[in-house]
Write a protein that holds these residues in place. Structure first.
Motif, mmCIF file in Angstrom:
data_model
loop_
_atom_site.group_PDB
_atom_site.id
_atom_site.type_symbol
_atom_site.label_atom_id
_atom_site.label_comp_id
_atom_site.label_asym_id
_atom_site.label_seq_id
_atom_site.Cartn_x
_atom_site.Cartn_y
_atom_site.Cartn_z
ATOM 1 N N VAL A 8 0.970 -1.936 13.692
ATOM 2 C CA VAL A 8 2.293 -1.332 13.927
ATOM 3 C C VAL A 8 2.806 -0.653 12.669
ATOM 4 O O VAL A 8 3.297 0.484 12.722
ATOM 5 C CB VAL A 8 3.290 -2.399 14.428
ATOM 6 C CG1 VAL A 8 4.706 -1.884 14.408
ATOM 7 C CG2 VAL A 8 2.912 -2.846 15.824
ATOM 8 N N SER A 9 2.676 -1.300 11.516
ATOM 9 C CA SER A 9 3.169 -0.683 10.285
ATOM 10 C C SER A 9 2.343 0.546 9.917
ATOM 11 O O SER A 9 2.892 1.532 9.419
ATOM 12 C CB SER A 9 3.171 -1.700 9.138
ATOM 13 O OG SER A 9 1.860 -2.136 8.859
ATOM 14 N N GLY A 10 1.046 0.528 10.182
ATOM 15 C CA GLY A 10 0.221 1.707 9.922
ATOM 16 C C GLY A 10 0.622 2.888 10.782
ATOM 17 O O GLY A 10 0.702 4.025 10.304
ATOM 18 N N THR B 182 0.848 -6.793 13.259
ATOM 19 C CA THR B 182 1.824 -6.272 12.295
ATOM 20 C C THR B 182 1.222 -5.140 11.474
ATOM 21 O O THR B 182 1.874 -4.124 11.221
ATOM 22 C CB THR B 182 2.300 -7.403 11.370
ATOM 23 O OG1 THR B 182 2.837 -8.447 12.164
ATOM 24 C CG2 THR B 182 3.345 -6.916 10.394
ATOM 25 N N GLY B 183 -0.028 -5.286 11.074
ATOM 26 C CA GLY B 183 -0.699 -4.241 10.304
ATOM 27 C C GLY B 183 -0.861 -2.955 11.086
ATOM 28 O O GLY B 183 -0.652 -1.858 10.563
ATOM 29 N N ASN C 8 5.924 8.615 10.027
ATOM 30 C CA ASN C 8 6.869 9.055 9.009
ATOM 31 C C ASN C 8 6.241 10.098 8.080
ATOM 32 O O ASN C 8 6.917 11.045 7.660
ATOM 33 C CB ASN C 8 7.374 7.866 8.193
ATOM 34 C CG ASN C 8 8.358 7.034 8.966
ATOM 35 O OD1 ASN C 8 9.074 7.545 9.811
ATOM 36 N ND2 ASN C 8 8.395 5.758 8.678
ATOM 37 N N LEU D 152 3.572 3.397 12.121
ATOM 38 C CA LEU D 152 4.879 3.876 11.655
ATOM 39 C C LEU D 152 4.753 4.702 10.379
ATOM 40 O O LEU D 152 5.445 5.716 10.214
ATOM 41 C CB LEU D 152 5.821 2.695 11.437
ATOM 42 C CG LEU D 152 6.309 2.009 12.718
ATOM 43 C CD1 LEU D 152 7.130 0.775 12.364
ATOM 44 C CD2 LEU D 152 7.110 2.959 13.568
ATOM 45 N N LEU D 153 3.874 4.297 9.468
ATOM 46 C CA LEU D 153 3.667 5.077 8.242
ATOM 47 C C LEU D 153 3.083 6.454 8.545
ATOM 48 O O LEU D 153 3.480 7.458 7.940
ATOM 49 C CB LEU D 153 2.756 4.318 7.284
ATOM 50 C CG LEU D 153 3.389 3.133 6.564
ATOM 51 C CD1 LEU D 153 2.324 2.324 5.844
ATOM 52 C CD2 LEU D 153 4.426 3.616 5.580
#
Length: 50
Positions: free
Chosen positions: A29-31, A26-27, A37, A33-34
């Motif tokens: 994937v979110s990194g 999860t970490g 963006n 995506l950040l």
């Protein structure tokens, strides 16, 4: 008695390992995506500042 203790410790270790892998995934994937963006915002910086 020792067999029950071994099974309980083994189950706890396996569940902790699975939870750790989920948190790590999860970490990551979110990194990613950040970063995507943020790059998108930098690409359109001139449009945003107008």
């Amino acid at each position: 008695m020792n067999e029950k203790l071994y099974k309980a410790i083994n189950a706890t270790a396996v569940s902790s390992l699975v939870l750790g892998i989920c948190v790590l995934a999860t970490g990551i994937v979110s990194g990613v995506l950040l970063i995507i963006n943020g790059a998108r915002l930098l690409k359109h910086k001139s449009v945003i500042l107008l």
